[in-house]
Design a protein around this motif. Structure first.
Motif, PDB file in Angstrom:
ATOM      1  N   GLN A 135       0.838  -1.208   0.000  1.00 52.15           N
ATOM      2  CA  GLN A 135       0.000   0.000   0.000  1.00 52.15           C
ATOM      3  C   GLN A 135       0.868   1.252   0.000  1.00 52.15           C
ATOM      4  O   GLN A 135       0.567   2.237  -0.693  1.00 52.15           O
ATOM      5  CB  GLN A 135      -0.925  -0.006   1.221  1.00 52.15           C
ATOM      6  N   MET A 136       1.971   1.211   0.766  1.00 51.60           N
ATOM      7  CA  MET A 136       2.908   2.345   0.762  1.00 51.60           C
ATOM      8  C   MET A 136       3.441   2.591  -0.652  1.00 51.60           C
ATOM      9  O   MET A 136       3.495   3.740  -1.123  1.00 51.60           O
ATOM     10  CB  MET A 136       4.093   2.057   1.705  1.00 51.60           C
ATOM     11  N   ALA A 137       3.849   1.490  -1.313  1.00 48.17           N
ATOM     12  CA  ALA A 137       4.393   1.610  -2.671  1.00 48.17           C
ATOM     13  C   ALA A 137       3.339   2.152  -3.629  1.00 48.17           C
ATOM     14  O   ALA A 137       3.616   3.039  -4.454  1.00 48.17           O
ATOM     15  CB  ALA A 137       4.904   0.250  -3.142  1.00 48.17           C
ATOM     16  N   LYS A 138       2.134   1.646  -3.487  1.00 43.45           N
ATOM     17  CA  LYS A 138       1.036   2.092  -4.351  1.00 43.45           C
ATOM     18  C   LYS A 138       0.772   3.581  -4.156  1.00 43.45           C
ATOM     19  O   LYS A 138       0.580   4.332  -5.131  1.00 43.45           O
ATOM     20  CB  LYS A 138      -0.224   1.283  -4.039  1.00 43.45           C
ATOM     21  N   ASP A 139       0.789   4.017  -2.894  1.00 39.45           N
ATOM     22  CA  ASP A 139       0.537   5.426  -2.596  1.00 39.45           C
ATOM     23  C   ASP A 139       1.652   6.328  -3.151  1.00 39.45           C
ATOM     24  O   ASP A 139       1.429   7.515  -3.414  1.00 39.45           O
ATOM     25  CB  ASP A 139       0.415   5.642  -1.085  1.00 39.45           C
ATOM     26  N   GLN A 140       2.844   5.764  -3.325  1.00 46.23           N
ATOM     27  CA  GLN A 140       3.963   6.531  -3.889  1.00 46.23           C
ATOM     28  C   GLN A 140       4.060   6.349  -5.403  1.00 46.23           C
ATOM     29  O   GLN A 140       4.990   6.877  -6.031  1.00 46.23           O
ATOM     30  CB  GLN A 140       5.280   6.092  -3.223  1.00 46.23           C
ATOM     31  N   CYS A 200       4.691   3.564  -7.167  1.00 39.98           N
ATOM     32  CA  CYS A 200       5.829   2.750  -7.609  1.00 39.98           C
ATOM     33  C   CYS A 200       5.668   1.317  -7.122  1.00 39.98           C
ATOM     34  O   CYS A 200       4.732   0.990  -6.385  1.00 39.98           O
ATOM     35  CB  CYS A 200       7.147   3.339  -7.093  1.00 39.98           C
ATOM     36  N   SER A 201       6.597   0.463  -7.527  1.00 35.47           N
ATOM     37  CA  SER A 201       6.599  -0.923  -7.057  1.00 35.47           C
ATOM     38  C   SER A 201       7.335  -1.001  -5.726  1.00 35.47           C
ATOM     39  O   SER A 201       8.026  -0.058  -5.318  1.00 35.47           O
ATOM     40  CB  SER A 201       7.308  -1.821  -8.072  1.00 35.47           C
ATOM     41  N   VAL A 202       7.209  -2.155  -5.054  1.00 33.96           N
ATOM     42  CA  VAL A 202       7.927  -2.369  -3.793  1.00 33.96           C
ATOM     43  C   VAL A 202       9.430  -2.288  -4.038  1.00 33.96           C
ATOM     44  O   VAL A 202      10.175  -1.692  -3.252  1.00 33.96           O
ATOM     45  CB  VAL A 202       7.538  -3.726  -3.159  1.00 33.96           C
ATOM     46  N   ALA A 203       9.899  -2.881  -5.143  1.00 34.09           N
ATOM     47  CA  ALA A 203      11.327  -2.851  -5.475  1.00 34.09           C
ATOM     48  C   ALA A 203      11.809  -1.418  -5.640  1.00 34.09           C
ATOM     49  O   ALA A 203      12.900  -1.045  -5.164  1.00 34.09           O
ATOM     50  CB  ALA A 203      11.596  -3.657  -6.737  1.00 34.09           C
ATOM     51  N   ASP A 204      11.007  -0.581  -6.304  1.00 35.12           N
ATOM     52  CA  ASP A 204      11.377   0.824  -6.492  1.00 35.12           C
ATOM     53  C   ASP A 204      11.390   1.572  -5.159  1.00 35.12           C
ATOM     54  O   ASP A 204      12.231   2.453  -4.939  1.00 35.12           O
ATOM     55  CB  ASP A 204      10.409   1.508  -7.457  1.00 35.12           C
ATOM     56  N   LEU A 205      10.448   1.210  -4.291  1.00 37.89           N
ATOM     57  CA  LEU A 205      10.377   1.855  -2.982  1.00 37.89           C
ATOM     58  C   LEU A 205      11.656   1.576  -2.186  1.00 37.89           C
ATOM     59  O   LEU A 205      12.180   2.455  -1.492  1.00 37.89           O
ATOM     60  CB  LEU A 205       9.158   1.349  -2.204  1.00 37.89           C
ATOM     61  N   ILE A 206      12.167   0.358  -2.305  1.00 35.28           N
ATOM     62  CA  ILE A 206      13.411  -0.003  -1.619  1.00 35.28           C
ATOM     63  C   ILE A 206      14.593   0.771  -2.185  1.00 35.28           C
ATOM     64  O   ILE A 206      15.455   1.239  -1.442  1.00 35.28           O
ATOM     65  CB  ILE A 206      13.651  -1.534  -1.721  1.00 35.28           C
ATOM     66  N   LYS A 207      14.617   0.954  -3.491  1.00 38.61           N
ATOM     67  CA  LYS A 207      15.744   1.620  -4.145  1.00 38.61           C
ATOM     68  C   LYS A 207      15.707   3.143  -3.984  1.00 38.61           C
ATOM     69  O   LYS A 207      16.746   3.796  -3.989  1.00 38.61           O
ATOM     70  CB  LYS A 207      15.759   1.285  -5.638  1.00 38.61           C
ATOM     71  N   ASN A 208      14.508   3.708  -3.844  1.00 34.09           N
ATOM     72  CA  ASN A 208      14.352   5.162  -3.904  1.00 34.09           C
ATOM     73  C   ASN A 208      14.193   5.765  -2.502  1.00 34.09           C
ATOM     74  O   ASN A 208      13.139   5.665  -1.863  1.00 34.09           O
ATOM     75  CB  ASN A 208      13.133   5.507  -4.769  1.00 34.09           C
ATOM     76  N   LYS A 209      15.251   6.409  -2.032  1.00 32.56           N
ATOM     77  CA  LYS A 209      15.252   6.997  -0.697  1.00 32.56           C
ATOM     78  C   LYS A 209      14.224   8.121  -0.583  1.00 32.56           C
ATOM     79  O   LYS A 209      13.538   8.259   0.442  1.00 32.56           O
ATOM     80  CB  LYS A 209      16.649   7.520  -0.373  1.00 32.56           C
ATOM     81  N   GLU A 210      14.077   8.932  -1.639  1.00 35.23           N
ATOM     82  CA  GLU A 210      13.141  10.056  -1.594  1.00 35.23           C
ATOM     83  C   GLU A 210      11.713   9.589  -1.408  1.00 35.23           C
ATOM     84  O   GLU A 210      10.936  10.195  -0.667  1.00 35.23           O
ATOM     85  CB  GLU A 210      13.271  10.887  -2.876  1.00 35.23           C
ATOM     86  N   TYR A 247      -0.625   4.574   8.228  1.00 31.88           N
ATOM     87  CA  TYR A 247      -0.765   3.121   8.042  1.00 31.88           C
ATOM     88  C   TYR A 247      -0.988   2.376   9.360  1.00 31.88           C
ATOM     89  O   TYR A 247      -0.901   1.147   9.406  1.00 31.88           O
ATOM     90  CB  TYR A 247       0.481   2.581   7.324  1.00 31.88           C
ATOM     91  N   ILE A 248      -1.273   3.126  10.407  1.00 35.45           N
ATOM     92  CA  ILE A 248      -1.563   2.487  11.696  1.00 35.45           C
ATOM     93  C   ILE A 248      -2.907   1.767  11.622  1.00 35.45           C
ATOM     94  O   ILE A 248      -3.893   2.308  11.121  1.00 35.45           O
ATOM     95  CB  ILE A 248      -1.588   3.530  12.834  1.00 35.45           C
ATOM     96  N   ILE A 287       9.641  -1.645   9.849  1.00 30.72           N
ATOM     97  CA  ILE A 287       9.470  -1.870   8.403  1.00 30.72           C
ATOM     98  C   ILE A 287      10.268  -0.841   7.611  1.00 30.72           C
ATOM     99  O   ILE A 287      10.976  -1.182   6.659  1.00 30.72           O
ATOM    100  CB  ILE A 287       7.972  -1.809   8.023  1.00 30.72           C
ATOM    101  N   MET A 288      10.206   0.424   8.001  1.00 27.93           N
ATOM    102  CA  MET A 288      10.919   1.467   7.276  1.00 27.93           C
ATOM    103  C   MET A 288      12.437   1.267   7.371  1.00 27.93           C
ATOM    104  O   MET A 288      13.161   1.468   6.392  1.00 27.93           O
ATOM    105  CB  MET A 288      10.544   2.855   7.815  1.00 27.93           C
ATOM    106  N   GLN A 289      12.917   0.850   8.531  1.00 27.90           N
ATOM    107  CA  GLN A 289      14.351   0.583   8.686  1.00 27.90           C
ATOM    108  C   GLN A 289      14.778  -0.579   7.798  1.00 27.90           C
ATOM    109  O   GLN A 289      15.866  -0.565   7.210  1.00 27.90           O
ATOM    110  CB  GLN A 289      14.676   0.279  10.151  1.00 27.90           C
ATOM    111  N   GLU A 290      13.923  -1.569   7.683  1.00 27.39           N
ATOM    112  CA  GLU A 290      14.247  -2.744   6.865  1.00 27.39           C
ATOM    113  C   GLU A 290      14.211  -2.406   5.381  1.00 27.39           C
ATOM    114  O   GLU A 290      15.021  -2.908   4.602  1.00 27.39           O
ATOM    115  CB  GLU A 290      13.269  -3.881   7.184  1.00 27.39           C
ATOM    116  N   LEU A 291      13.293  -1.547   4.973  1.00 23.58           N
ATOM    117  CA  LEU A 291      13.229  -1.147   3.562  1.00 23.58           C
ATOM    118  C   LEU A 291      14.486  -0.367   3.157  1.00 23.58           C
ATOM    119  O   LEU A 291      14.896  -0.392   2.002  1.00 23.58           O
ATOM    120  CB  LEU A 291      11.989  -0.279   3.307  1.00 23.58           C
TER     121      LEU A 291
END
Length: 723
Positions: free
Chosen positions: A579-584, A586-596, A606-607, A619-623
């Motif tokens: 859902q985070m990736a969708k809201d940005q 992009c894909s999950v892979a892109d979310l991991i690669k893209n710091k911005e 997302y609570i 989760i954010m630290q792991e990404l």
């Protein structure tokens, strides 16, 4: 209701929130493991760490044991017809083992004592008369009890005194008063058994031939050393307070004046103290002090083991493992990047064979043929000599016709601890891994693999055999195993496990698995090929939803289609990341690669009822760094080239060394002379420190100063001061 009491008692004892303790107990009862609760249930526990959760689990187990004991106590007293409402209330409210046993003692079935015989002779009323101390002529009072087996007045009084002695020795106030004296002023004394004083086996205990110190100041390593000497029949150990003062304190409670009855009671107290009360409390304090020493020794061992298991890994490189030796030669193995055995050989570069050139040629050929990237040398016999020989080979000091490697491709050389390698090489695990190889080959493989991944290799060995303990064979073995198993499980799950390369033995320590499911995973992998997703775990026989929930977050698949399968993000949280990736956009892979894009996420959005800020933060630290190995990077190390034996040592020398073991009293350091030196805790810093781990850690590289060399006892004293 009982669980509420347990939660309250544990919360009070550990200074934790009662709700957090209650939730933790509920999770443990559901079958959740400590690593899983600590990592993935922070919202329910209030962020308790593994140490706190383990403490809750251990306290809960002890309370359950006390509850079972209480049930036995109540049943025994009830069967005797002596259970009163007041006694029941006291037992119900008691959660201290010592207090419970004191309550139970007068009713506890025991062997036929002198007091019991006297009671059977009808002398209990006389004992009560004497205890009241109102009778002016106790002999006259005793005359009416002379009958049957009681031959005369003296026998009647003696029997009554036996009853008094036992009554006072079993009285809760008496026992607690003497406990206070032991706790406050008891000394532990050690004496050599004269017949053993001159024996060779007694020499190592010479410090304790005539030793005395306050029990409360006796360190765990000294106490365990004395107890070992006692168990070997070399030392006699006693624990005692000031006997005269202790007896006088008792008499103040029970003797009311200098009357004839008072004198008889005082005599009974002298007898009861010496024969019953003091031996009982001495045994209790011997057990208590041993228990505390065990706990401290186990704590030190567990911390050493944690540091060893989390030692820096080289990673997946092609490694040459060498088990060094003189007469029997050096066993050499070549391993691929996954640790598989490609080749093995034996070389004899050292005396008495001295085939240095032939050995150098063999080493160079193996390095070239198997594209060796690193060399791992065991730290046992001939280690230093083998290390020097290998470095000479790599430096081109032998006239070898084979094609030399360039400096950029020269393998790095490391020395690794070989403690426990011989235990592994003869084990069932090693036989299953290498059924066609002998123990020397298996040992060399273990040395090579330890460099690649210490954790994956060391989990195959009984922790007691790894060589980083302090009197590990003298402590409570069940408690030791429980503690060390927890450490191994904690380390394995902290690092995470590659689902497609992990051995069965490594997998069995993963949260929620165990031996059966670990074997089933390996069998499934063998039959169906590598796992491509965590979801495939559900196809493994007998790995149900509960086991999947417990293990999935700790298993990694480096080349999985879903990058989250190679992270510590739990599958139950994949939806929120997607859902985070969708809201940005992009894909999950892109979310991991893209710091911005990650920094643009507001995690509060997302609570949910199940996922709160602690999990979202994880989760954010792991990404940011998915699947990151928490262990440090490995470093090369080299001993001083001018020092190779104890005879080369001179006081004042500054030498490089590696910490090999940590104890309460100091640390042992390998300085390359076949004998570890000791840095006593007093030599570790210019300030007072509570424990050596405040200054150093296992396998740390140090520079140390030689302050004393005792060649007769083969002891080397080192210091960190002024360096």
């Amino acid at each position: 209701m009982e669980k509420n009491i347990f939660a309250r008692l544990i919360a009070t004892a550990l200074n934790l929130q009662e709700k957090a303790v209650a939730n933790t107990l509920a999770l443990l009862e559901e079958g959740c493991t400590i690593p899983f609760i600590s990592r993935y249930r922070k919202e329910r526990t209030g962020g308790l760490d593994e140490v706190q959760i383990a403490a809750i689990s251990d306290r809960f187990d002890k309370l359950q044991e006390i509850q079972k004991r209480k049930e036995t106590v109540v049943k025994t007293i009830t069967d005797l017809g002596k259970l009163t409402p007041e006694l029941q209330k006291r037992i119900d409210g008691c959660w201290d083992t010592t207090e419970l046993e004191d309550i139970y003692l007068p009713y506890k079935p025991k062997r036929r004592t002198r007091a019991q015989v006297a009671r059977e002779q009808g002398l209990e009323p006389l004992a009560k008369i004497l205890m009241l101390q109102r009778e002016r002529d106790p002999e006259r009072a005793a005359e009416r009890f002379v009958k049957g087996d009681v031959k005369d007045v003296e026998a009647a009084l003696k029997g009554a005194q036996d009853i008094i002695a036992e009554t006072i020795s079993e009285d809760e106030r008496s026992r607690q008063q003497l406990r206070n004296a032991f706790a406050r002023q008891a000394f532990i004394t050690s004496k050599v058994v004269k017949a053993k004083a001159d024996s060779d086996e007694a020499a190592k205990y010479s410090d304790y031939f005539d030793w005395e110190e306050p029990l409360k100041r006796c360190s765990s390593h000294r106490l365990l050393a004395m107890r070992r000497g006692e168990s070997e029949g070399i030392l006699r150990i006693s624990i005692s307070p000031d006997d005269d003062e202790a007896v006088e304190r008792l008499k103040r409670h029970y003797v009311y004046g200098n009357t004839p009855c008072g004198k008889l009671v005082a005599e009974a107290i002298d007898d009861g103290y010496k024969r019953l009360l003091k031996p009982a409390i001495e045994t209790e304090f011997a057990a208590l002090s041993k228990e505390r020493a065990d706990e401290e020794a186990i704590r030190v061992f567990a911390e050493n083991l944690r540091q060893l298991l989390l030692g820096a890994p080289l990673g997946q490189k092609r490694v040459m493992g060498i088990d060094p030796g003189f007469r029997t030669g050096c066993k050499v193995v070549c391993l691929d990047a996954q640790g598989n055995l490609l080749h093995h050989d034996a070389i004899f570069p050292h005396p008495p064979v001295n085939k240095r050139t032939e050995s150098a040629i063999a080493i160079q050929k193996m390095i070239q043929k198997y594209k060796i990237e690193a060399i791992s040398i065991g730290n046992g016999t001939a280690s230093r000599e083998t290390n020097n020989f290998i470095k000479d080979v790599l430096a081109g000091r032998y006239n070898i016709d084979t094609k030399k490697q360039t400096e950029t491709t020269q393998p790095q050389v490391f020395t690794v601890s070989e403690d426990g390698a011989s235990v592994y090489s003869a084990s069932k695990i090693a036989r299953e891994e290498f059924p066609d190889e002998d123990v020397t080959v298996r040992g060399a493989v273990s040395i090579g693999r330890r460099l690649m991944d210490p954790l994956a290799e060391l989990v195959k060995i009984d922790p007691k055999s790894i060589g980083v303990g302090q009197y590990q064979h003298d402590v409570d073995q069940a408690q030791l195993k429980h503690s060390l198993d927890q450490i191994v499980e904690s380390c394995v799950n902290l690092v995470g496990v590659n689902l497609n390369t992990a051995s069965q033995h490594l997998l069995m320590y993963v949260s929620g698995l165990g031996p059966t499911l670990a074997k089933n995973i390996v069998d499934y992998r063998r039959e169906n090929g590598a796992f491509t997703s965590r979801a495939q775990l559900k196809k493994v026989p007998r790995l149900g939803p509960s086991a999947f929930q417990q293990c999935a977050g700790f298993l990694r698949i480096p080349d999985a289609k879903n990058p989250l399968d190679n992270s510590a993000v739990h599958p139950e949280s994949y939806a929120v990341v997607e859902q985070m990736a969708k809201d940005q956009g992009c894909s999950v892979a892109d979310l991991i690669k893209n710091k911005e894009k990650r920094e643009a996420i507001d995690i509060k959005r997302y609570i949910t009822d199940e996922i709160g800020i602690p999990t979202l933060t994880d989760i954010m630290q792991e990404l940011e760094k998915p699947g990151r190995d928490p262990r440090e990077q490995i470093e090369e190390f080299e001993f001083d080239k001018n020092v190779s034996t104890v005879d080369d040592l001179v006081e004042g020398m500054i030498l490089p060394g590696i910490v090999t073991n940590i104890t309460n009293f100091g640390v042992f350091v390998d300085i390359g002379v076949h004998q570890d030196g000791l840095i006593h805790i007093s030599q570790m810093a210019n300030r007072r420190i509570a424990h050596p781990t405040d200054v150093v850690k296992l396998h740390q590289h140090l520079r140390v100063r030689v302050i004393e060399v005792d060649r007769r006892r083969n002891r080397i004293s080192l210091s960190l001061k002024g360096i």
